[in-house]
Design an enzyme around this catalytic site. Structure first.
Site, PDB file in Angstrom:
ATOM      1  N   CYS A 114      14.729   4.886  41.201  1.00  0.00           N
ATOM      2  CA  CYS A 114      13.938   4.700  42.406  1.00  0.00           C
ATOM      3  C   CYS A 114      12.519   4.390  41.940  1.00  0.00           C
ATOM      4  CB  CYS A 114      13.959   6.001  43.218  1.00  0.00           C
ATOM      5  SG  CYS A 114      12.601   6.111  44.399  1.00  0.00           S
ATOM      6  N   GLN A 159      12.295  47.979  22.080  1.00  0.00           N
ATOM      7  CA  GLN A 159      11.901  48.841  20.958  1.00  0.00           C
ATOM      8  C   GLN A 159      11.902  48.037  19.658  1.00  0.00           C
ATOM      9  OE1 GLN A 159      15.012  51.639  22.049  1.00  0.00           O
ATOM     10  NE2 GLN A 159      13.520  53.302  21.970  1.00  0.00           N
ATOM     11  N   TYR A 160      12.895  47.155  19.558  1.00  0.00           N
ATOM     12  CA  TYR A 160      12.973  46.309  18.367  1.00  0.00           C
ATOM     13  C   TYR A 160      11.719  45.432  18.268  1.00  0.00           C
ATOM     14  CZ  TYR A 160      14.754  42.803  15.071  1.00  0.00           C
ATOM     15  OH  TYR A 160      14.907  41.956  14.008  1.00  0.00           O
ATOM     16  N   ASP A 161      11.367  44.817  19.386  1.00  0.00           N
ATOM     17  CA  ASP A 161      10.182  43.952  19.398  1.00  0.00           C
ATOM     18  C   ASP A 161       8.932  44.729  19.005  1.00  0.00           C
ATOM     19  OD1 ASP A 161      11.780  41.903  20.151  1.00  0.00           O
ATOM     20  OD2 ASP A 161      11.222  41.940  22.275  1.00  0.00           O
ATOM     21  N   CYS A 182      14.538   8.388  49.527  1.00  0.00           N
ATOM     22  CA  CYS A 182      13.363   7.904  50.260  1.00  0.00           C
ATOM     23  C   CYS A 182      13.554   6.490  50.808  1.00  0.00           C
ATOM     24  CB  CYS A 182      12.129   7.949  49.366  1.00  0.00           C
ATOM     25  SG  CYS A 182      12.179   6.745  48.044  1.00  0.00           S
ATOM     26  N   GLU A 198      42.224  34.018  11.188  1.00  0.00           N
ATOM     27  CA  GLU A 198      40.832  34.015  11.676  1.00  0.00           C
ATOM     28  C   GLU A 198      40.643  32.966  12.759  1.00  0.00           C
ATOM     29  OE1 GLU A 198      38.301  33.288   8.310  1.00  0.00           O
ATOM     30  OE2 GLU A 198      39.164  34.942   7.177  1.00  0.00           O
ATOM     31  N   SER A 239      38.263  20.728   2.399  1.00  0.00           N
ATOM     32  CA  SER A 239      38.584  20.788   3.826  1.00  0.00           C
ATOM     33  C   SER A 239      39.961  21.427   3.984  1.00  0.00           C
ATOM     34  CB  SER A 239      38.489  19.416   4.470  1.00  0.00           C
ATOM     35  OG  SER A 239      39.214  18.485   3.737  1.00  0.00           O
ATOM     36  N   ASP A 247      33.905  26.529  15.722  1.00  0.00           N
ATOM     37  CA  ASP A 247      33.575  25.107  15.800  1.00  0.00           C
ATOM     38  C   ASP A 247      32.081  24.903  15.576  1.00  0.00           C
ATOM     39  OD1 ASP A 247      34.103  22.488  16.053  1.00  0.00           O
ATOM     40  OD2 ASP A 247      34.417  22.497  18.222  1.00  0.00           O
ATOM     41  N   CYS A 285       8.238   9.230  45.991  1.00  0.00           N
ATOM     42  CA  CYS A 285       9.568   9.679  46.488  1.00  0.00           C
ATOM     43  C   CYS A 285       9.643  11.208  46.489  1.00  0.00           C
ATOM     44  CB  CYS A 285      10.663   9.099  45.604  1.00  0.00           C
ATOM     45  SG  CYS A 285      12.298   9.783  45.902  1.00  0.00           S
ATOM     46  N   LYS A 326      38.904  29.724  14.135  1.00  0.00           N
ATOM     47  CA  LYS A 326      38.293  28.558  13.488  1.00  0.00           C
ATOM     48  C   LYS A 326      37.044  28.203  14.301  1.00  0.00           C
ATOM     49  CE  LYS A 326      39.511  24.146  11.396  1.00  0.00           C
ATOM     50  NZ  LYS A 326      38.370  23.349  11.819  1.00  0.00           N
ATOM     51  N   ASP A 340      16.081  45.974  22.947  1.00  0.00           N
ATOM     52  CA  ASP A 340      15.371  44.800  22.441  1.00  0.00           C
ATOM     53  C   ASP A 340      13.871  45.067  22.417  1.00  0.00           C
ATOM     54  OD1 ASP A 340      17.791  43.684  22.371  1.00  0.00           O
ATOM     55  OD2 ASP A 340      17.414  42.110  23.869  1.00  0.00           O
ATOM     56  N   LYS A 386      45.125  32.226   6.326  1.00  0.00           N
ATOM     57  CA  LYS A 386      44.837  32.269   4.887  1.00  0.00           C
ATOM     58  C   LYS A 386      45.736  33.273   4.180  1.00  0.00           C
ATOM     59  CE  LYS A 386      39.931  31.446   5.764  1.00  0.00           C
ATOM     60  NZ  LYS A 386      38.578  31.992   5.783  1.00  0.00           N
ATOM     61  N   GLU A 399      30.188  29.770   8.754  1.00  0.00           N
ATOM     62  CA  GLU A 399      29.960  28.757   9.770  1.00  0.00           C
ATOM     63  C   GLU A 399      28.695  29.081  10.572  1.00  0.00           C
ATOM     64  OE1 GLU A 399      32.380  26.573   9.459  1.00  0.00           O
ATOM     65  OE2 GLU A 399      32.388  25.339  11.282  1.00  0.00           O
ATOM     66  N   ARG A 416      27.790  21.324   3.795  1.00  0.00           N
ATOM     67  CA  ARG A 416      28.951  20.935   3.008  1.00  0.00           C
ATOM     68  C   ARG A 416      28.773  19.547   2.414  1.00  0.00           C
ATOM     69  NH1 ARG A 416      33.640  18.124   4.145  1.00  0.00           N
ATOM     70  NH2 ARG A 416      35.353  18.690   2.780  1.00  0.00           N
ATOM     71  N   LYS A 437      45.551  24.022  15.345  1.00  0.00           N
ATOM     72  CA  LYS A 437      44.598  23.465  16.321  1.00  0.00           C
ATOM     73  C   LYS A 437      45.125  23.566  17.751  1.00  0.00           C
ATOM     74  CE  LYS A 437      41.598  20.699  13.845  1.00  0.00           C
ATOM     75  NZ  LYS A 437      40.368  20.096  14.225  1.00  0.00           N
ATOM     76  N   TYR A 465      32.803  33.760   6.033  1.00  0.00           N
ATOM     77  CA  TYR A 465      34.264  33.830   5.905  1.00  0.00           C
ATOM     78  C   TYR A 465      34.826  33.549   4.508  1.00  0.00           C
ATOM     79  CZ  TYR A 465      33.708  28.840   7.102  1.00  0.00           C
ATOM     80  OH  TYR A 465      33.310  27.540   7.156  1.00  0.00           O
ATOM     81  N   CYS A 479      16.924   3.832  47.291  1.00  0.00           N
ATOM     82  CA  CYS A 479      16.949   5.246  46.900  1.00  0.00           C
ATOM     83  C   CYS A 479      17.579   6.061  48.029  1.00  0.00           C
ATOM     84  CB  CYS A 479      15.536   5.747  46.636  1.00  0.00           C
ATOM     85  SG  CYS A 479      15.447   7.540  46.427  1.00  0.00           S
TER      86      CYS A 479
HETATM   87  S1  IVH Z   1      37.762  28.787   5.385  1.00  0.00           S
HETATM   88  C1  IVH Z   1      39.128  25.283   2.310  1.00  0.00           C
HETATM   89  N1  IVH Z   1      37.515  29.947   7.699  1.00  0.00           N
HETATM   90  O1  IVH Z   1      36.771  24.587   9.263  1.00  0.00           O
HETATM   91  C2  IVH Z   1      38.328  25.536   3.503  1.00  0.00           C
HETATM   92  N2  IVH Z   1      36.833  27.669   7.533  1.00  0.00           N
HETATM   93  O2  IVH Z   1      38.419  22.182   8.876  1.00  0.00           O
HETATM   94  C3  IVH Z   1      38.000  26.995   3.576  1.00  0.00           C
HETATM   95  N3  IVH Z   1      35.934  26.767   9.616  1.00  0.00           N
HETATM   96  O3  IVH Z   1      34.922  23.141   6.675  1.00  0.00           O
HETATM   97  C4  IVH Z   1      37.273  27.237   4.808  1.00  0.00           C
HETATM   98  N4  IVH Z   1      36.127  28.600  10.802  1.00  0.00           N
HETATM   99  O4  IVH Z   1      33.670  24.522   8.412  1.00  0.00           O
HETATM  100  C5  IVH Z   1      37.351  28.799   7.010  1.00  0.00           C
HETATM  101  N5  IVH Z   1      37.323  31.160   9.660  1.00  0.00           N
HETATM  102  C6  IVH Z   1      37.150  30.018   8.981  1.00  0.00           C
HETATM  103  C7  IVH Z   1      36.607  28.859   9.566  1.00  0.00           C
HETATM  104  C8  IVH Z   1      36.478  27.699   8.816  1.00  0.00           C
HETATM  105  C9  IVH Z   1      35.732  27.336  10.805  1.00  0.00           C
HETATM  106  C10 IVH Z   1      35.615  25.346   9.326  1.00  0.00           C
HETATM  107  C11 IVH Z   1      34.893  25.107   8.050  1.00  0.00           C
HETATM  108  C12 IVH Z   1      35.710  24.091   7.298  1.00  0.00           C
HETATM  109  C13 IVH Z   1      36.518  23.486   8.400  1.00  0.00           C
HETATM  110  C14 IVH Z   1      37.794  22.897   7.875  1.00  0.00           C
END
Ligand code: IVH
Length: 667
Positions: A426, A35-37, A411, A113, A82, A117, A431, A115, A33, A290, A174, A136, A314, A226, A408
């Site tokens: 308090c 050297q990068y800096d 005190c 993959e 979605s 968050d 205090c 998911k 890090d 997918k 994401e 989005r 999920k 992704y 409190c």
């Molecule tokens: S592909 C048609 N890949 O999940 C949707 N989405 O619940 C194609 N998400 O809005 C999305 N990891 O924000 C895809 N590896 C992943 C993901 C991912 C998280 C989120 C994304 C999407 C939401 C859907």
């Protein structure tokens, strides 16, 4: 000569981009890090000395200095859909059966993959340069968050030319906040009396919607790509190869992506992550499955809201049952009394949980928690343990409701509930419990950053009466410290040196460190920038404070009251007398040139610059970009569809220039 410098600058940029690639995409850094800096500092120095060579895609230009006025809309060329959810193996099998039926065979494979968050983002690259980043939104129209996304180091500003790059490439992925960054952020917010984010997703979303991208830059967001959106030519004929091409273009792809030849493999992979996910360092709320080949995705198509070629799996939220052994009441730096449950240690999502905050006495009463109760705990965003339910049927005989203290616990002074608030405080400004917390915060990493001044030493210093306020820290003598128990001569010296070193912290850190209610690091930065000096801030009128963008009336009142309090003034005077010099660093501006020292207001859309780029160009010319037209404005730069600012300029007789004239002026 100039050509050589330009070449050298470009070489350094390439080198830095290469190291970014190794670090963010391949996860295999080749240099430290430090050297990068060093490389980064070298580039910054060259650019500062030769500002004519600064370009928007330079690694040094991620952060915009000027806050945005608001977010504009971006219409997605391809809607951001979605996803449908499944919760068990049977539902995954049912999904697979629908796919088989529609494709008319079992000749297809999957990509599985994590998911992530976080927040879905669309990145538009034109000829390899990041031009727009959008949220989005409702799937059709999102917000333009380019200035903020540019600060995320994992997002390349230019794609790497290791491959041919399509003229238009929209990358979707994401933006997320790693767990450690989330915990740190909430700690700072709690200390500043700001509400905590409930989970990393909210924190990421909130960070992308800030008007000041310098604050976003400090939030440690990251990114995984992704999918593609709009694209002038496909990168490959299937998803897996597309992700491989992403990598070669310098886009970070999650390393835990796997191919699966059938639904049984998919299910195995999904199940294997239910435990492993806790060790990731960021949160995932499930898996995404997918169909790999694009041609087959075409056949499957989409329903109105979600494609038929992908599905999510999920994980169930993890919970545990345990017993409340006792309830402590802690005193915070502003006197807030917080009830905390001591629990029989229990395993939850990979860690042992022994304590859980009950937040405040309203919350404690809402849950009806008593000592001896069996409770259900859950990790909010799988990080912070929370009591979510009391098992009343398991309550032992003879327990009593837990009463909020009348005094409190530290005190013994009187307490009172906040007017229209939930907190009990308090009321004693002297205090000791509060003082300790205030000092811990003052010395903390995000504030004065005084190394070696930890909890144990603060306890000693306050209990012996050696330190009664912030200023007393700066009066400490080495010999006094060395006289304390468990304190060697050398450590005493280290403490004194660290205290000394804190005298030159920038103004915003000092303002934060004071622990003014409702003022955390972010608001302190805004105040420091607005006032430029401690003196100006201390003497500001309440109306002026309230008129600052992002400083609400509660904050304004709190700051105003703080500096009207004679006790606070005395401590600040003593701090200054002890040699503290909190100062606002001055932005370096070009001193010469036709625009040096001028104030320019931009209105409308420009052909060659985004909002951020034009503001940067204005600053580099040594001028100031302002958002509203007044008599002090020197020029109004008007693009396409100018707004009311142009009318105002005409009204005031201010010179209006167009983009071409601007370009001539900065030459
Ligand atoms: S592909 C048609 N890949 O999940 C949707 N989405 O619940 C194609 N998400 O809005 C999305 N990891 O924000 C895809 N590896 C992943 C993901 C991912 C998280 C989120 C994304 C999407 C939401 C859907």
């Amino acid at each position: 000569m100039a050509k050589d410098i330009e070449k050298q600058i470009e070489r350094l940029r390439e080198e830095i981009r290469g190291h970014d690639y190794l670090y963010y995409v391949l996860n295999q850094p080749k240099i430290s890090d430090r050297q990068y800096d060093k490389l980064f500092a070298e580039l910054r120095k060259l650019e500062e000395a030769n500002p004519q060579f600064i370009t928007g895609d330079s690694p040094t230009q991620r952060v915009s200095e000027r806050p945005l006025e608001g977010f504009t809309n971006v219409r997605h060329a391809v809607p951001m859909l979605s996803m449908d959810n499944t919760y068990n193996a049977d539902e995954l099998r049912a999904f697979d059966e629908r796919v088989t039926k529609q494709l008319g065979s079992k000749e297809y494979d999957y990509v599985v993959e994590l998911k992530i968050d976080g927040v879905a983002i669309s990145l538009l690259y034109e000829d390899g340069i990041l031009v727009t980043a959008a949220t989005r939104g409702d799937g059709e129209v999102g917000d333009d968050v380019t200035a903020n996304v540019r600060t995320i180091k994992a997002v390349p500003l230019t794609l790497l030319g290791r491959d041919t790059i399509p003229a238009v490439l929209e990358v979707r992925g994401e933006v997320y906040m790693p767990t450690s960054a989330f915990i740190e952020l909430n700690k700072l917010r709690a200390e500043a009396g700001e509400p905590a984010f409930a989970n990393p997703r909210n924190a990421a979303a909130g960070s992308l919607k800030l008007l000041d991208s310098r604050i976003t830059a400090a939030r440690n967001l990251s990114f995984f790509a992704y999918a593609t959106g709009e694209i002038s030519e496909p990168l490959a004929d299937n998803h897996y190869r597309t992700l491989q091409r992403f990598q070669r273009l310098g886009l970070p792809v999650n390393p835990d992506i796997q191919r699966a030849k059938d639904i049984n493999e998919v299910i195995d992979i999904c199940f294997s992550w239910s435990e492993k996910r806790l060790k990731l360092g960021y949160l995932i709320d499930g898996m995404v499955i997918k169909i790999n080949r694009f041609e087959q995705r075409e056949i499957l198509g989409a329903t109105g809201r979600a494609p038929r070629w992908c599905i999510s799996y999920k994980f169930a939220a993890e919970q545990a049952e345990t017993i409340v052994e006792s309830i402590d009441v802690q005193v915070g730096k502003s006197g807030i009394l917080t009830p905390v449950a001591n629990l029989t240690p229990v395993q939850l999502s990979g860690t042992t949980v022994k304590r859980a905050s009950l937040h405040n006495f309203d919350e404690l009463n809402r849950l009806g928690v008593r000592c001896g109760d069996t409770v259900v705990i859950e990790k909010a965003g799988e990080i912070i343990p929370q009591v979510v339910e009391v098992k009343k049927e398991l309550r032992p005989a003879g327990t009593k409701p837990f009463k909020a203290p009348q005094k409190c616990p530290n005190c013994g002074s009187a307490v009172a509930k906040d007017e229209d608030g939930v907190y009990i405080r308090c009321l004693n400004p002297g205090c000791l419990g509060q003082l300790k917390e205030r000092l811990k915060y003052f010395a903390g990493r995000g504030q004065m950053d005084i190394e070696h001044l930890g909890t144990a030493l603060i306890e000693q210093l306050t209990e012996t009466g050696m330190v009664k306020n912030f200023a007393d820290l700066y009066k400490l003598q080495k010999s006094e410290l060395a006289g304390l128990e468990r304190m060697a001569e050398k450590s005493a010296g280290n403490v004194i040196d660290a205290i000394e070193a804190s005298k030159t912290r920038p103004l915003w850190r000092f303002i934060t460190a004071l622990g003014i209610r409702h003022i955390g690091g972010q608001s302190a930065q805004i105040l420091a920038e607005h006032f430029g000096s401690l003196d100006a801030l201390m003497n500001a009128r309440e109306e002026e404070l309230g008129s600052i963008d992002q400083i609400g009336p509660t904050m304004a009142e709190s700051v105003y009251e703080y500096f009207r309090n004679p006790a606070n003034r005395t401590v600040i005077d003593q701090l200054l007398a002890a040699g503290l010099r909190p100062q606002q660093p001055k932005a370096r501006l070009r001193q010469k040139g036709k625009l040096a020292g001028k104030t320019i207001v931009v209105t409308g859309t420009l052909e060659n610059f985004t909002r951020q780029q034009i503001e940067q160009a204005i600053r580099q010319a040594g001028a100031k970009a302002s958002s509203s037209v007044s008599k002090k404005t020197d020029f109004v730069l008007a693009g396409e569809n100018p707004g009311s600012k142009l009318d105002k300029a005409r009204e005031l007789g201010i010179e209006v220039i167009d983009e071409k004239q601007f370009l001539q002026l900065i030459e």
